[in-house]
Design an enzyme around this catalytic site. Structure first.
Site, PDB file in Angstrom:
ATOM      1  N   LYS A   1     -83.776 -16.132  22.695  1.00 18.82           N
ATOM      2  CA  LYS A   1     -82.334 -15.940  22.587  1.00 18.82           C
ATOM      3  C   LYS A   1     -81.558 -16.828  23.559  1.00 18.82           C
ATOM      4  CE  LYS A   1     -83.505 -11.122  21.696  1.00 18.82           C
ATOM      5  NZ  LYS A   1     -84.842 -11.147  22.331  1.00 18.82           N
TER       6      LYS A   1
ATOM      7  N   TYR B   1     -84.431 -12.893  29.963  1.00 16.26           N
ATOM      8  CA  TYR B   1     -85.501 -12.055  30.496  1.00 16.26           C
ATOM      9  C   TYR B   1     -86.241 -12.737  31.644  1.00 16.26           C
ATOM     10  CZ  TYR B   1     -84.996  -9.641  25.940  1.00 16.26           C
ATOM     11  OH  TYR B   1     -84.529  -8.998  24.825  1.00 16.26           O
TER      12      TYR B   1
ATOM     13  N   HIS C   1     -77.675 -14.081  22.063  1.00 11.47           N
ATOM     14  CA  HIS C   1     -78.054 -12.807  22.666  1.00 11.47           C
ATOM     15  C   HIS C   1     -76.922 -11.786  22.673  1.00 11.47           C
ATOM     16  CE1 HIS C   1     -81.072 -11.120  25.833  1.00 11.47           C
ATOM     17  NE2 HIS C   1     -80.653 -10.181  25.016  1.00 11.47           N
TER      18      HIS C   1
ATOM     19  N   ASP D   1     -91.208 -11.350  20.686  1.00  7.92           N
ATOM     20  CA  ASP D   1     -89.773 -11.479  20.936  1.00  7.92           C
ATOM     21  C   ASP D   1     -89.507 -11.592  22.441  1.00  7.92           C
ATOM     22  OD1 ASP D   1     -86.837 -10.778  19.668  1.00  7.92           O
ATOM     23  OD2 ASP D   1     -87.056  -9.976  21.696  1.00  7.92           O
TER      24      ASP D   1
END
Length: 301
Positions: free
Chosen positions: A80, A55, A111, A50
């Site tokens: 996401k 990120y 997200h 994931d």
């Protein structure tokens, strides 16, 4: 009770797809660390990874997958859509696929239910909401580049708004939410289940230096099992039907978080952990623009 063979256990989504019960989370994993973490996880048997555009580590996650040598078709890969990309769904998917080095995703999540301005991330759009974003995400299912779509950080109120809108033709396959004994959100989990939406637990270990690891009840149960508190927390979610994506970049912890086969928690032990009274959230949304912050209304407990 869930299958005691947790490392190969899967949950069937409303699409018929089977999501592996245990995955590797990569939030807050530094780019230079996450490649080796993903590689290590896949070598230890993980088949669920994931990540997210936000990120900033999709390229490194993709590199870890490639270095592992595990065939892409054996891996469940989730990423996401970032908040400022809600008006650019197709382009954002293309970028994520390029970053990850793959031509499809097993799961693409919105997200946050917050449509942030592309040019000014301190503002939210006045002419666009997450319902508009979902309308665009639904179109991706016909491209073959996304097998399943879902949401993350959606409360019951936001899910009701989404599901009741006439433009919503696809029920989210997953709602990925913060789930641990100090943020159990039972009403939200129950609502997800009632609508056929699978719950995936992020921050399922309570994050770094969590007060959970000082809880006498949790420590006592872990000691009686000869297991770590982290392993007990993972099983607490799994046995209640939620997939988990514990984050780590340490090979020994990655391996330990996957040692969940052949043992279980009793119903009494699950109840004792659920009865922990402390409350905290790892991710409360306060980093979002002021107008978007009231996402968590406190009604999901």
């Amino acid at each position: 009770m869930a299958d005691s063979k947790q490392t190969t256990h899967t949950f069937t989504l409303n699409t018929g797809a089977k999501i592996p019960a245990v995955g590797l989370g990569t939030w807050q994993s530094a780019p230079h660390e996450v490649t080796s973490a993903v590689k290590a996880a896949l070598e230890k048997g993980y088949r669920h990874i994931d990540t997210a555009a936000a990120y900033g580590n999709e390229k490194d996650v993709g590199a870890g997958i490639k270095e592992s040598g595990v065939p892409r078709e054996q891996i469940w890969l989730t990423t996401k859509l970032d908040n400022h990309c809600h008006k650019h769904v197709e382009q954002s998917l293309k970028q994520s696929l390029e970053n990850l080095g793959t031509d499809y995703l097993d799961l693409y999540l919105m997200h946050w239910p917050a449509s942030v301005d592309w040019d000014d991330k301190k503002k939210i759009y006045s002419d666009w909401t997450f319902v508009d974003t979902w309308r665009e995400m639904q179109k991706l299912l016909d491209t073959g580049k996304v097998k399943n779509i879902g949401v993350s950080n959606f409360t019951q109120a936001n899910l009701e708004k989404l599901l009741n809108h006439p433009d919503t033709k696809v029920v989210p396959a997953v709602n990925q939410i913060e789930l641990h004994p100090c943020n159990p959100s039972p009403k939200l989990v129950e609502y997800n289940t009632s609508k056929g939406i699978h719950s995936t637990a992020y921050s399922c270990l309570g994050s770094t230096d969590s007060p959970l690891y000082k809880n006498k009840e949790l420590l006592s149960i872990a000691e009686s099992k000869g297991k770590t508190p982290q392993q007990v927390l993972l099983l607490w979610n799994l046995q209640q039907g939620r997939s988990v994506i514990p984050k780590s970049v340490t090979p020994s912890r990655i391996e330990a978080n996957f040692q969940l086969d052949g043992w279980s928690l009793s119903d009494e032990e699950v109840s004792k952990i659920s009865a922990i009274k402390d409350r905290f959230k790892v991710c409360d949304g306060t980093f979002l623009p002021d107008a978007a912050q009231p996402i968590f209304d406190g009604k999901d407990e």
